[in-house]
Design an enzyme around this catalytic site. Sequence first.
Site, PDB file in Angstrom:
ATOM      1  NE  ARG A  50     -46.795 -13.243   5.720  1.00  0.00           N
ATOM      2  CZ  ARG A  50     -47.607 -12.244   5.416  1.00  0.00           C
ATOM      3  NH1 ARG A  50     -48.427 -11.831   6.452  1.00  0.00           N
ATOM      4  NH2 ARG A  50     -47.847 -11.965   4.233  1.00  0.00           N
ATOM      5  CE1 TYR A 103     -33.545 -18.570  28.550  1.00  0.00           C
ATOM      6  CE2 TYR A 103     -35.033 -17.460  26.946  1.00  0.00           C
ATOM      7  CZ  TYR A 103     -34.171 -18.203  26.983  1.00  0.00           C
ATOM      8  OH  TYR A 103     -33.681 -18.851  25.935  1.00  0.00           O
ATOM      9  CG  ASP A 175     -42.202 -17.821  30.602  1.00  0.00           C
ATOM     10  OD1 ASP A 175     -42.660 -19.066  30.567  1.00  0.00           O
ATOM     11  OD2 ASP A 175     -41.063 -17.598  29.797  1.00  0.00           O
ATOM     12  CE  LYS A 200     -36.727 -24.215  26.354  1.00  0.00           C
ATOM     13  NZ  LYS A 200     -37.045 -23.278  25.416  1.00  0.00           N
TER      14      LYS A 200
END
Length: 380
Positions: A50, A103, A175, A200
């Site tokens: 982690r 978004y 973004d 994406k």
Amino acid sequence: MTDQGFSTKAIHAGWDPEARTGAVNVPIYASSTFAQDGVGGMRDGFEYARTGNPTRRVLEENMAAIENGTYGRGFSSGMAATDAILRATLRPGDHLVIPNDAYGGTYRLIDKVFSQWGIEYSVAPVNDVAAIARAIKPNTKLVWIETPTNPLLNVGDIAATAQIAHDAGAKLVVDNTFATPYLQQPLDLGADIVVHSTTKYLGGHSDVVGGALVTNDSQIDADIAFLQNGAGAVPGPFDAYLTMRGIKTLAVRMERHCDNAEKLVEVLSAHPKVTEVLYPGLESHPGHAAAAKQMRRFGGMISVRIAGGQIAAQEFCARTKVFTLAESLGGIESLIEHPGAMTHASTAGSLLEVPADLVRLSVGIEDIDDLVADVEQALG
């Protein structure tokens, strides 16, 4: 690697062939923990997956390199990255500015979650720097923009917006998911933080979910790293591997995405059932000049408005055969969706509500003649 070309960095940054085996590709280090040489004697800084994983580290260094940044951090999704930067930079009583066509997931997180913790927000058109300046308040700590925006493809002037934010003592987050680092590099234009849904274009094959943050600010990176470890929304090593595999071909894929999108824009612009084409590459687009100034090309995303309203728009989506009706974007395959009922349903009834006649197309890298034929038969 700052003096090397984009594709060279995308292929090589963060990794040299492994000394022991000569492995050209970074291995998938599927280990949750790492042996220590004595108490506290970590090997190369690794102790628990982690906190850090060798495969993830290579991805983070690679992401930083292709964004011309210093620090990169990987996350389990784009929304996890968004959540981390909001928590790292905002406190109760603070204010941020977001686009009026942001978004839907970003808006939902801010409006439904962060507002409960005393975070205020205002909306402003991303392509109107004067409106952004008016939206800034004395307690504004963050200006958040997408450019191009999702799904209306508005374009913000990054350099001008950075100046406005910095003059007010705020940070600018960009973004960069739609543009990708190949087409646009916001840090070079004054942005403080770049955020990506690596799901994406960076992954590029619709087979991995992830997110990333890149910055040149050591304090911001330290705050993000603390949350990355403390909250634990990290990508697994296989996710990191798949994302890196996608990044290696980003440049060539984006060229094909752009080629296909430009041809489809010509076809859609001439079609009688399309009332408006939203694409920054059109000279008639209000953000064309800004896009031409800060982008290499204009991207693979197109939005259109359909004559006949919502029903006609949804029927168009349902009739395509090569374009797949699905959420997400940026993969090698072409996708089509109705934002008002799908990705941006959370904005219904708000200042960010999208037009009911809007259809968003993520143009893939298939043969362009097949994409044109598909669109024409679906509209016809």
